[in-house]
Enzyme design. Sequence first.
Site, mmCIF file in Angstrom:
data_model
loop_
_atom_site.group_PDB
_atom_site.id
_atom_site.type_symbol
_atom_site.label_atom_id
_atom_site.label_comp_id
_atom_site.label_asym_id
_atom_site.label_seq_id
_atom_site.Cartn_x
_atom_site.Cartn_y
_atom_site.Cartn_z
ATOM 1 N N LYS A 69 -4.788 -9.063 -3.851
ATOM 2 C CA LYS A 69 -5.586 -10.097 -3.029
ATOM 3 C C LYS A 69 -4.971 -10.397 -1.612
ATOM 4 O O LYS A 69 -5.793 -10.455 -0.736
ATOM 5 C CB LYS A 69 -5.036 -11.396 -3.863
ATOM 6 C CG LYS A 69 -5.648 -12.754 -3.349
ATOM 7 C CD LYS A 69 -5.743 -13.819 -4.363
ATOM 8 C CE LYS A 69 -4.369 -14.048 -5.034
ATOM 9 N NZ LYS A 69 -3.269 -14.328 -4.316
ATOM 10 N N THR A 71 -3.659 -8.205 0.269
ATOM 11 C CA THR A 71 -3.996 -6.937 0.924
ATOM 12 C C THR A 71 -5.780 -7.143 1.348
ATOM 13 O O THR A 71 -6.231 -6.688 2.526
ATOM 14 C CB THR A 71 -3.862 -5.866 0.053
ATOM 15 O OG1 THR A 71 -2.661 -5.479 0.011
ATOM 16 C CG2 THR A 71 -4.426 -4.416 0.777
ATOM 17 N N ARG A 92 0.498 -17.326 2.974
ATOM 18 C CA ARG A 92 1.691 -18.202 2.415
ATOM 19 C C ARG A 92 2.996 -17.073 3.037
ATOM 20 O O ARG A 92 2.766 -16.162 2.896
ATOM 21 C CB ARG A 92 1.786 -18.309 0.945
ATOM 22 C CG ARG A 92 0.806 -19.336 0.521
ATOM 23 C CD ARG A 92 0.821 -19.472 -1.010
ATOM 24 N NE ARG A 92 0.550 -18.112 -1.702
ATOM 25 C CZ ARG A 92 0.693 -17.921 -2.941
ATOM 26 N NH1 ARG A 92 1.541 -18.566 -3.751
ATOM 27 N NH2 ARG A 92 0.408 -16.735 -3.473
ATOM 28 N N LYS A 103 8.140 -8.523 -8.246
ATOM 29 C CA LYS A 103 6.751 -8.649 -7.796
ATOM 30 C C LYS A 103 6.862 -8.057 -6.352
ATOM 31 O O LYS A 103 5.825 -7.519 -5.932
ATOM 32 C CB LYS A 103 6.251 -10.091 -7.818
ATOM 33 C CG LYS A 103 5.008 -10.305 -7.376
ATOM 34 C CD LYS A 103 4.565 -11.822 -7.322
ATOM 35 C CE LYS A 103 3.017 -11.791 -7.194
ATOM 36 N NZ LYS A 103 3.072 -11.896 -5.698
ATOM 37 N N ALA A 271 1.729 -20.677 -7.245
ATOM 38 C CA ALA A 271 0.549 -21.437 -7.787
ATOM 39 C C ALA A 271 0.648 -21.322 -9.342
ATOM 40 O O ALA A 271 0.141 -22.254 -9.790
ATOM 41 C CB ALA A 271 -0.712 -20.330 -7.756
ATOM 42 N N PHE A 299 -2.210 -16.305 -7.290
ATOM 43 C CA PHE A 299 -2.747 -16.049 -8.550
ATOM 44 C C PHE A 299 -4.120 -16.108 -8.802
ATOM 45 O O PHE A 299 -4.981 -15.871 -7.829
ATOM 46 C CB PHE A 299 -1.712 -16.591 -9.548
ATOM 47 C CG PHE A 299 -0.371 -16.336 -9.561
ATOM 48 C CD1 PHE A 299 0.219 -14.838 -9.617
ATOM 49 C CD2 PHE A 299 0.807 -17.193 -9.495
ATOM 50 C CE1 PHE A 299 1.283 -14.701 -9.579
ATOM 51 C CE2 PHE A 299 2.008 -17.055 -9.515
ATOM 52 C CZ PHE A 299 2.450 -15.683 -9.493
ATOM 53 N N PHE A 380 -10.274 1.986 -5.984
ATOM 54 C CA PHE A 380 -9.289 3.489 -6.235
ATOM 55 C C PHE A 380 -10.086 4.586 -6.305
ATOM 56 O O PHE A 380 -11.254 4.374 -6.800
ATOM 57 C CB PHE A 380 -8.436 3.074 -7.305
ATOM 58 C CG PHE A 380 -7.519 1.969 -7.067
ATOM 59 C CD1 PHE A 380 -6.037 2.235 -6.862
ATOM 60 C CD2 PHE A 380 -7.700 0.639 -7.410
ATOM 61 C CE1 PHE A 380 -5.338 1.294 -6.477
ATOM 62 C CE2 PHE A 380 -6.840 -0.578 -7.104
ATOM 63 C CZ PHE A 380 -5.522 -0.150 -6.664
ATOM 64 N N TRP A 408 -6.884 -0.985 1.834
ATOM 65 C CA TRP A 408 -5.425 -0.434 1.741
ATOM 66 C C TRP A 408 -5.403 0.846 2.319
ATOM 67 O O TRP A 408 -4.324 1.018 3.163
ATOM 68 C CB TRP A 408 -4.910 -0.432 0.215
ATOM 69 C CG TRP A 408 -3.661 -0.006 0.021
ATOM 70 C CD1 TRP A 408 -2.564 -0.645 -0.067
ATOM 71 C CD2 TRP A 408 -3.144 1.546 0.040
ATOM 72 N NE1 TRP A 408 -1.322 0.073 -0.194
ATOM 73 C CE2 TRP A 408 -1.820 1.341 -0.202
ATOM 74 C CE3 TRP A 408 -3.772 2.637 0.295
ATOM 75 C CZ2 TRP A 408 -0.889 2.351 -0.312
ATOM 76 C CZ3 TRP A 408 -2.946 3.957 0.017
ATOM 77 C CH2 TRP A 408 -1.617 3.645 -0.146
#
Length: 554
Positions: A69, A71, A92, A103, A271, A299, A380, A408
């Site tokens: 998200k 990215t 954030r 994470k 979140a 999230f 992907f 990405w």
Amino acid sequence: MKTDIEIAQGTEMLPIGQVAAKAGIDENLLEYYGKYKAKIDISSLKNSPRKGKLILVTAINPTPAGEGKTTISVGLSDALSRLGKNTMLCLREPSLGPVFGIKGGAAGGGYAQVIPMEDINLHFTGDFHAIGAANNLLAAMLDNHIQQGNLLDIDVKNITWKRCVDMNDRQLRNVIDGLGGRMQGVPREDGFDITVASEIMAVLCLASDLQDLKQRLARIIVAYNRKGEPVTAHDLKAEGAMTVLLKDAIKPNLVQTLEHNPAIVHGGPFANIAHGCNSVSATTTALKLADYVVTEAGFGADLGAEKFLDIKCRAAGLNPDAVVIVATVKALKYNGGVPKTELAQENLEALEKGLPNLLKHIENITKVFGLPCVVAINRFLQDTDAELNLIREKCRALGANVALAEVWAKGGAGGEELAEEVLRLCEYPHDFRFSYELNLSIKEKINTIVRRIYGGSGVVYNKAAEQSIAALERLGYGNLPVCMAKTQYSLSDDPTKLGRPEGFTVSVSKVKVSAGAGFIVAQTGDIMTMPGLPKVPAAERIDIDENGKITGLF
């Protein structure tokens, strides 16, 4: 293949003054933190009008397969800039807990990152340390008041304020302090929250300016007296000193993307246990400076987006123009029951089983909140045309187009299809509305969120939660919005229920008021406000060489 940190370290950054000039920020408004970071003095911008369109980036419920998200948020901002639009990104700040835990950081990935990546993921400009200091000053003043005679008649068994530290440290969840004798404090049960779960973080992120911050800090409830009445930070005469500690932290931080576009990175409430959005001061500042502002909520859309729309937008008077829901083929197949080891194989049956999770989030955004949205598929190489076409078909039935994003690997160039759709949606008429009204009772608001947003059948409250709700409504806090503390992995409060579960009930175990932030917190399931480290924490892989070069961050 280069790692995220190698890509970031291989990019030559522009001096932050040049990035500010590109964003139309006057040199006199900058407070430099080295060559590549600066805080923005927003006081002179207070009366400037909003000119920008607001774009919210959210996602399906997160899975081990990853959605990307942040990215996508960075790549979309760069893509809009490539299309000639005056764009600013608002994110954030990462917490040290996930950075050293499991994470990882939160600066994007691949060729869609904000930099300097190492600084942003570590101490940055010290905002979180200031928040922790203000939090713990209040705790120290509270316990000192009790030690020095307890003139406020505080019930030491009904203290709600905890100390905090920006680290995953399960050992501190429950502690006994004040031991050692009469002059060492009053012994009592206590505990720590992670800094991003502190109400100070929420207060900082919802405050419009320094004076609003001070007023919100004054309203924070730290305990109750023996009559059951709230004791606040103002009662302890703490808000002035706390505001002093936060006078710089409230100013938004300016950095840049890999493509040298302006990015504000400020504030960082989780979140799943807080409201999951960057600061109001950051978002409103960006909207005064740019024509398009891309921001994200933490999230899945059931948590971050719901709180962004029902809490932050309500508090700040924001009206979003478009929403992006991020998903991956892999994550949707995971929701359809495919093991993580088999996600690279085409599986249309599993994809169709997992798609209802995405479709529920689309329904929430379009039908509950009345906003136009686009689904961004973080693509992907293994994704097949058949899989992508199935997603398009199902989303189109709900009025949402699908755009492929390859940011990405390609940076902004890989997000132009998504950017074009977002620009179209920003001109689309919409009727933004909240998912519930404030005049409902606390239980009615919780029930509405569970039924409308999560798709559940009802709510079960334990005795303590029932008593807290009755007390809060009696004290006059019943008209506040609700911040649900819930697992991020499922629409329900059970992290094992993937896809779009139905007929479930949500269990509320604790209800409290964050009077300074201005919302009620309802804790569900086994949610914790102090995470722990995994068996093999990311910290074991992070290192620095003799030249000061950091490795292992991601």
